[in-house]
Motif scaffolding. Structure first.
Motif, PDB file in Angstrom:
ATOM      1  N   ASN A 226       4.564   3.175  13.251  1.00 54.03           N
ATOM      2  CA  ASN A 226       4.255   2.011  12.422  1.00 54.03           C
ATOM      3  C   ASN A 226       5.496   1.514  11.687  1.00 54.03           C
ATOM      4  O   ASN A 226       6.282   2.310  11.171  1.00 54.03           O
TER       5      ASN A 226
ATOM      6  N   ASN B 207      -4.129  -1.500   7.381  1.00 55.55           N
ATOM      7  CA  ASN B 207      -2.765  -2.006   7.284  1.00 55.55           C
ATOM      8  C   ASN B 207      -2.221  -2.184   5.873  1.00 55.55           C
ATOM      9  O   ASN B 207      -1.047  -2.448   5.708  1.00 55.55           O
ATOM     10  N   LEU B 208      -3.067  -2.080   4.835  1.00 53.74           N
ATOM     11  CA  LEU B 208      -2.609  -2.341   3.474  1.00 53.74           C
ATOM     12  C   LEU B 208      -2.901  -1.167   2.547  1.00 53.74           C
ATOM     13  O   LEU B 208      -3.951  -0.539   2.654  1.00 53.74           O
TER      14      LEU B 208
ATOM     15  N   GLY C  82       2.495  -2.481   3.368  1.00 54.96           N
ATOM     16  CA  GLY C  82       1.892  -3.020   4.583  1.00 54.96           C
ATOM     17  C   GLY C  82       2.382  -2.231   5.784  1.00 54.96           C
ATOM     18  O   GLY C  82       3.550  -1.837   5.838  1.00 54.96           O
ATOM     19  N   ARG C  83       1.476  -1.982   6.748  1.00 53.66           N
ATOM     20  CA  ARG C  83       1.827  -1.256   7.972  1.00 53.66           C
ATOM     21  C   ARG C  83       1.517  -2.132   9.174  1.00 53.66           C
ATOM     22  O   ARG C  83       0.453  -2.728   9.251  1.00 53.66           O
ATOM     23  N   LEU C  84       2.460  -2.158  10.106  1.00 50.46           N
ATOM     24  CA  LEU C  84       2.273  -2.888  11.355  1.00 50.46           C
ATOM     25  C   LEU C  84       2.434  -1.895  12.500  1.00 50.46           C
ATOM     26  O   LEU C  84       3.533  -1.366  12.707  1.00 50.46           O
TER      27      LEU C  84
ATOM     28  N   GLY D 260       3.188  -2.232  -3.251  1.00 55.50           N
ATOM     29  CA  GLY D 260       2.171  -2.647  -2.297  1.00 55.50           C
ATOM     30  C   GLY D 260       2.764  -2.365  -0.928  1.00 55.50           C
ATOM     31  O   GLY D 260       3.942  -2.656  -0.681  1.00 55.50           O
TER      32      GLY D 260
ATOM     33  N   LYS E 148       7.439  -2.684   2.108  1.00 57.05           N
ATOM     34  CA  LYS E 148       6.987  -2.399   0.743  1.00 57.05           C
ATOM     35  C   LYS E 148       7.603  -3.419  -0.223  1.00 57.05           C
ATOM     36  O   LYS E 148       8.747  -3.815  -0.053  1.00 57.05           O
TER      37      LYS E 148
END
Length: 166
Positions: free
Chosen positions: A90, A46-47, A79-81, A77, A94
């Motif tokens: 997803n 996820n990161l 992140g994916r959900l 940086g 950012k």
């Protein structure tokens, strides 16, 4: 699962968009075509971390100030959900920092170049069509000031992008 969702994977992105400059106090805002490319690395599912280059070409006047072109260099940086149970769709969030180089013109004052550091934020959705190829839609926001011809302009450009990911 998609290849991009595995820890330790590199990915690349590229595409096109529209950047809208919201000038503070301007009677007319400005927009231009943007082209972007990014390379990223997933640390876990996820990161990740991503570096992006974006070129924006513009031509409209805004209260006498004209942004001819901007080069954006941004580190995010990421992140994916996952929005489904197969990691095919997803949500992407950012946050990062960047540096821009801008060519400016102001009526009666000629050309000037300006550089600026800025905070950057983005959000969007990726859809993996196969295990290694996907499409994405993103919205990026940056906040900084331009300075040219003795005048300062707060721009806050927002870019709406579509692209491919591998």
């Amino acid at each position: 699962s998609t290849a991009v969702a595995y820890a330790g994977d590199w990915y690349g992105q590229g595409g096109i968009g529209i950047t809208k400059y919201d000038f503070d106090g301007a009677s007319e805002d400005q927009e231009g075509t943007s082209y972007f490319g990014a390379v990223g690395y997933i640390f876990d599912n996820n990161l990740g971390l991503e570096g992006e280059y974006q070129y924006t070409d513009t031509a409209d006047l805004a209260s006498g100030a004209e942004v001819n072109s901007t080069d954006f260099y941004t580190i995010y940086g990421v992140g994916r959900l996952p929005l489904d149970n197969q990691d095919k769709v997803n949500l992407i969030m950012k946050a990062g920092v960047g540096y821009s180089e801008t060519e400016l013109k102001i009526k009666g004052a000629g050309s000037d170049d300006d550089t600026s550091w800025y905070p950057a934020f983005g959000a969007g959705v990726e859809w993996m069509i196969t295990d290694s190829v996907g499409v994405l839609g993103l919205v990026d926001y940056r906040s900084y000031d331009y300075s040219t011809g003795g005048s300062d302009f707060k721009a806050d450009p927002i870019t709406y992008k579509v692209g491919l990911q591998y």
